[in-house]
Design a protein around this motif. Structure first.
Motif, PDB file in Angstrom:
ATOM      1  N   ILE A   1       1.005  -1.465  -0.664  1.00 24.62           N
ATOM      2  CA  ILE A   1      -0.162  -0.015   0.278  1.00 24.62           C
ATOM      3  C   ILE A   1       0.114   1.227   0.439  1.00 24.62           C
ATOM      4  CG2 ILE A   1      -1.626   0.926   1.081  1.00 24.62           C
ATOM      5  CD1 ILE A   1      -2.381  -1.695   1.980  1.00 24.62           C
ATOM      6  N   TYR A   2       1.724   0.980   0.498  1.00 24.83           N
ATOM      7  CA  TYR A   2       2.775   2.587   0.777  1.00 24.83           C
ATOM      8  C   TYR A   2       3.709   3.076  -0.826  1.00 24.83           C
ATOM      9  CZ  TYR A   2       5.330   4.990   4.271  1.00 24.83           C
ATOM     10  OH  TYR A   2       6.155   6.126   5.280  1.00 24.83           O
ATOM     11  N   SER A   3       4.210   1.909  -1.030  1.00 25.15           N
ATOM     12  CA  SER A   3       4.565   1.455  -2.731  1.00 25.15           C
ATOM     13  C   SER A   3       3.509   1.913  -3.871  1.00 25.15           C
ATOM     14  CB  SER A   3       5.034   0.435  -2.741  1.00 25.15           C
ATOM     15  OG  SER A   3       5.924   0.386  -1.990  1.00 25.15           O
ATOM     16  N   LEU A   4       2.610   0.934  -3.650  1.00 25.30           N
ATOM     17  CA  LEU A   4       1.857   2.199  -4.583  1.00 25.30           C
ATOM     18  C   LEU A   4       0.837   3.712  -4.565  1.00 25.30           C
ATOM     19  CD1 LEU A   4      -0.337  -1.256  -5.048  1.00 25.30           C
ATOM     20  CD2 LEU A   4       1.314  -0.244  -6.729  1.00 25.30           C
ATOM     21  N   SER A   5       0.549   3.690  -3.118  1.00 24.84           N
ATOM     22  CA  SER A   5       0.294   5.205  -2.816  1.00 24.84           C
ATOM     23  C   SER A   5       0.990   6.102  -3.453  1.00 24.84           C
ATOM     24  CB  SER A   5      -0.130   5.095  -1.822  1.00 24.84           C
ATOM     25  OG  SER A   5       0.925   5.220  -0.225  1.00 24.84           O
ATOM     26  N   THR A   6       2.486   6.329  -2.872  1.00 25.00           N
ATOM     27  CA  THR A   6       3.486   7.295  -3.471  1.00 25.00           C
ATOM     28  C   THR A   6       3.905   7.277  -4.819  1.00 25.00           C
ATOM     29  OG1 THR A   6       4.709   6.576  -1.448  1.00 25.00           O
ATOM     30  CG2 THR A   6       5.725   7.050  -3.414  1.00 25.00           C
ATOM     31  N   ILE A   7       3.859   5.594  -5.228  1.00 27.66           N
ATOM     32  CA  ILE A   7       3.519   6.012  -7.351  1.00 27.66           C
ATOM     33  C   ILE A   7       2.576   6.744  -7.290  1.00 27.66           C
ATOM     34  CG2 ILE A   7       3.891   4.096  -9.041  1.00 27.66           C
ATOM     35  CD1 ILE A   7       5.442   2.562  -7.624  1.00 27.66           C
ATOM     36  N   PHE A   8       1.484   6.376  -7.217  1.00 27.91           N
ATOM     37  CA  PHE A   8       0.523   7.106  -7.641  1.00 27.91           C
ATOM     38  C   PHE A   8       0.379   8.801  -7.626  1.00 27.91           C
ATOM     39  CE2 PHE A   8      -4.405   8.078  -6.204  1.00 27.91           C
ATOM     40  CZ  PHE A   8      -4.424   8.196  -8.176  1.00 27.91           C
ATOM     41  N   MET A   9       0.824   8.942  -5.938  1.00 28.72           N
ATOM     42  CA  MET A   9       0.774  10.428  -6.016  1.00 28.72           C
ATOM     43  C   MET A   9       1.575  10.809  -5.907  1.00 28.72           C
ATOM     44  SD  MET A   9      -1.941  10.496  -4.153  1.00 28.72           S
ATOM     45  CE  MET A   9      -1.701  12.838  -3.543  1.00 28.72           C
TER      46      MET A   9
ATOM     47  N   VAL B   1       2.225  13.005   2.312  1.00 30.99           N
ATOM     48  CA  VAL B   1       2.867  13.210   3.337  1.00 30.99           C
ATOM     49  C   VAL B   1       1.784  12.772   4.651  1.00 30.99           C
ATOM     50  CG1 VAL B   1       4.097  14.903   5.042  1.00 30.99           C
ATOM     51  CG2 VAL B   1       5.083  14.615   3.285  1.00 30.99           C
ATOM     52  N   ILE B   2       0.835  13.284   3.886  1.00 28.81           N
ATOM     53  CA  ILE B   2      -0.112  12.229   5.496  1.00 28.81           C
ATOM     54  C   ILE B   2       0.070  11.315   5.354  1.00 28.81           C
ATOM     55  CG2 ILE B   2      -3.183  12.392   6.227  1.00 28.81           C
ATOM     56  CD1 ILE B   2      -2.430  16.301   4.933  1.00 28.81           C
ATOM     57  N   ILE B   3      -0.220  10.397   4.207  1.00 32.28           N
ATOM     58  CA  ILE B   3      -0.740   9.294   3.755  1.00 32.28           C
ATOM     59  C   ILE B   3       0.898   8.379   4.568  1.00 32.28           C
ATOM     60  CG2 ILE B   3      -0.397   7.267   2.049  1.00 32.28           C
ATOM     61  CD1 ILE B   3      -2.082   9.113   0.079  1.00 32.28           C
ATOM     62  N   TRP B   4       1.980   8.998   4.107  1.00 34.36           N
ATOM     63  CA  TRP B   4       3.147   8.357   4.281  1.00 34.36           C
ATOM     64  C   TRP B   4       2.312   8.124   6.452  1.00 34.36           C
ATOM     65  CZ3 TRP B   4       7.623  11.072   1.418  1.00 34.36           C
ATOM     66  CH2 TRP B   4       7.597  10.686   0.431  1.00 34.36           C
ATOM     67  N   ALA B   5       2.558   9.212   7.782  1.00 30.30           N
ATOM     68  CA  ALA B   5       2.385   9.568   8.374  1.00 30.30           C
ATOM     69  C   ALA B   5       0.988   8.542   8.934  1.00 30.30           C
ATOM     70  CB  ALA B   5       2.000  11.187   8.869  1.00 30.30           C
ATOM     71  N   ILE B   6       0.343   8.243   7.943  1.00 33.54           N
ATOM     72  CA  ILE B   6      -0.768   7.056   8.064  1.00 33.54           C
ATOM     73  C   ILE B   6      -0.520   6.437   8.706  1.00 33.54           C
ATOM     74  CG2 ILE B   6      -3.209   6.558   7.765  1.00 33.54           C
ATOM     75  CD1 ILE B   6      -4.071   9.074   7.755  1.00 33.54           C
TER      76      ILE B   6
ATOM     77  N   LEU C   1       9.643  -3.856   6.372  1.00 30.57           N
ATOM     78  CA  LEU C   1      10.354  -3.022   7.064  1.00 30.57           C
ATOM     79  C   LEU C   1      10.067  -1.084   6.293  1.00 30.57           C
ATOM     80  CD1 LEU C   1       9.005  -1.694   9.655  1.00 30.57           C
ATOM     81  CD2 LEU C   1      11.070  -1.857  10.814  1.00 30.57           C
ATOM     82  N   ILE C   2      11.547  -1.145   6.041  1.00 22.13           N
ATOM     83  CA  ILE C   2      12.281  -0.423   4.852  1.00 22.13           C
ATOM     84  C   ILE C   2      10.964  -0.532   4.080  1.00 22.13           C
ATOM     85  CG2 ILE C   2      14.182   0.133   3.258  1.00 22.13           C
ATOM     86  CD1 ILE C   2      15.775  -2.455   5.163  1.00 22.13           C
ATOM     87  N   PHE C   3      10.193  -1.004   3.285  1.00 18.33           N
ATOM     88  CA  PHE C   3       9.249  -0.400   2.420  1.00 18.33           C
ATOM     89  C   PHE C   3       8.750  -0.330   3.125  1.00 18.33           C
ATOM     90  CE2 PHE C   3      12.391  -3.113  -0.290  1.00 18.33           C
ATOM     91  CZ  PHE C   3      12.362  -2.505  -1.842  1.00 18.33           C
ATOM     92  N   CYS C   4       8.223   0.386   4.146  1.00 22.49           N
ATOM     93  CA  CYS C   4       7.258   0.741   5.559  1.00 22.49           C
ATOM     94  C   CYS C   4       7.598   2.249   5.724  1.00 22.49           C
ATOM     95  CB  CYS C   4       6.629  -0.286   6.211  1.00 22.49           C
ATOM     96  SG  CYS C   4       5.765  -1.434   5.816  1.00 22.49           S
ATOM     97  N   THR C   5       8.748   2.406   5.213  1.00 23.14           N
ATOM     98  CA  THR C   5       8.736   4.180   4.537  1.00 23.14           C
ATOM     99  C   THR C   5       9.039   4.559   4.201  1.00 23.14           C
ATOM    100  OG1 THR C   5      11.111   3.231   5.051  1.00 23.14           O
ATOM    101  CG2 THR C   5       9.754   2.670   6.953  1.00 23.14           C
ATOM    102  N   PRO C   6       9.876   6.191   3.773  1.00 23.12           N
ATOM    103  CA  PRO C   6       9.818   6.767   2.621  1.00 23.12           C
ATOM    104  C   PRO C   6      11.571   6.624   1.866  1.00 23.12           C
ATOM    105  CG  PRO C   6       8.868   7.982   3.973  1.00 23.12           C
ATOM    106  CD  PRO C   6       8.852   6.891   4.968  1.00 23.12           C
ATOM    107  N   VAL C   7      11.764   5.500   2.487  1.00 24.77           N
ATOM    108  CA  VAL C   7      13.484   5.650   3.015  1.00 24.77           C
ATOM    109  C   VAL C   7      13.889   4.876   1.069  1.00 24.77           C
ATOM    110  CG1 VAL C   7      15.235   3.746   2.913  1.00 24.77           C
ATOM    111  CG2 VAL C   7      14.175   5.549   4.928  1.00 24.77           C
TER     112      VAL C   7
ATOM    113  N   PHE D   1      11.329   5.466  -2.218  1.00 27.29           N
ATOM    114  CA  PHE D   1      11.002   6.732  -2.923  1.00 27.29           C
ATOM    115  C   PHE D   1      12.277   7.821  -2.880  1.00 27.29           C
ATOM    116  CE2 PHE D   1       8.745  11.165  -3.328  1.00 27.29           C
ATOM    117  CZ  PHE D   1       8.489  10.149  -4.669  1.00 27.29           C
ATOM    118  N   ILE D   2      12.979   7.958  -1.287  1.00 23.89           N
ATOM    119  CA  ILE D   2      13.709   9.060  -1.272  1.00 23.89           C
ATOM    120  C   ILE D   2      15.156   8.617  -2.046  1.00 23.89           C
ATOM    121  CG2 ILE D   2      15.262  10.514   0.360  1.00 23.89           C
ATOM    122  CD1 ILE D   2      13.245   9.958   2.479  1.00 23.89           C
ATOM    123  N   PHE D   3      15.459   7.445  -1.698  1.00 22.11           N
ATOM    124  CA  PHE D   3      16.912   7.226  -3.049  1.00 22.11           C
ATOM    125  C   PHE D   3      16.624   6.963  -4.294  1.00 22.11           C
ATOM    126  CE2 PHE D   3      18.180   4.646   0.929  1.00 22.11           C
ATOM    127  CZ  PHE D   3      19.288   5.385   1.720  1.00 22.11           C
TER     128      PHE D   3
END
Length: 156
Positions: free
Chosen positions: A16-24, A43-48, A72-78, A80-82
């Motif tokens: 969900i984290y990865s798909l929402s990041t790619i979508f947004m 950022v709000i989605i990441w925080a939630i 767990l690493i893929f449950c963070t913005p790390v 995406f930032i890389f």
């Protein structure tokens, strides 16, 4: 890794984290006028999702080892930032446009160079902005230390 299976809750959150990041991120790139709003929502989605991940780890007493570390690493913005740092272009320091010799000149300043382009259409005092937004690259000036010109390339 051993026969320990990854935690399916963490795996689903990472997806969900990865798909929402790619979508947004895709939305922000397609509609640049609303990109700040999309990135704010990201950022709000990441925080939630980060809070949900923490609650799941605490409530289910998930042991963070082997597969769960990677998930767990893929449950963070790390990641995406890389990705952003690896694919980001050279940052523009300052675009500037002005008229000279009946042409519109576009000067774009980067860290170590300036690019000069002129409009295809002519300009005049009555029409200072060209009819279309087509420019051709005239020259690139490369700068070294202390802002000294190293090289100038001219194009026809």
């Amino acid at each position: 890794m051993r026969n320990e299976n990854p935690n399916l809750k963490l795996l689903s959150i990472s997806v969900i984290y990865s798909l929402s990041t790619i979508f947004m991120w895709t939305l922000s790139k397609n509609d640049e006028s609303a990109s700040l709003g999309y990135l704010f929502m990201l950022v709000i989605i990441w925080a939630i999702l980060t809070i949900v991940t923490g609650i799941i780890i605490w409530k289910d007493k998930i042991k963070i080892k082997n597969w769960n570390i990677l998930i767990l690493i893929f449950c963070t913005p790390v990641p995406f930032i890389f990705f952003l740092s690896a694919t980001s272009k050279e940052q523009v320091r300052g675009p500037w446009e002005y008229n000279k010799n009946n042409r519109r000149i576009r000067e774009i300043t980067y860290e170590n160079r300036k690019e000069y382009s002129s409009s295809v259409d002519k300009t005049s005092e009555e029409y200072p902005i060209p009819a279309n937004d087509k420019y051709h690259l005239d020259s690139i000036v490369y700068y070294g230390e202390n802002s000294k010109i190293i090289e100038t390339k001219h194009f026809k």
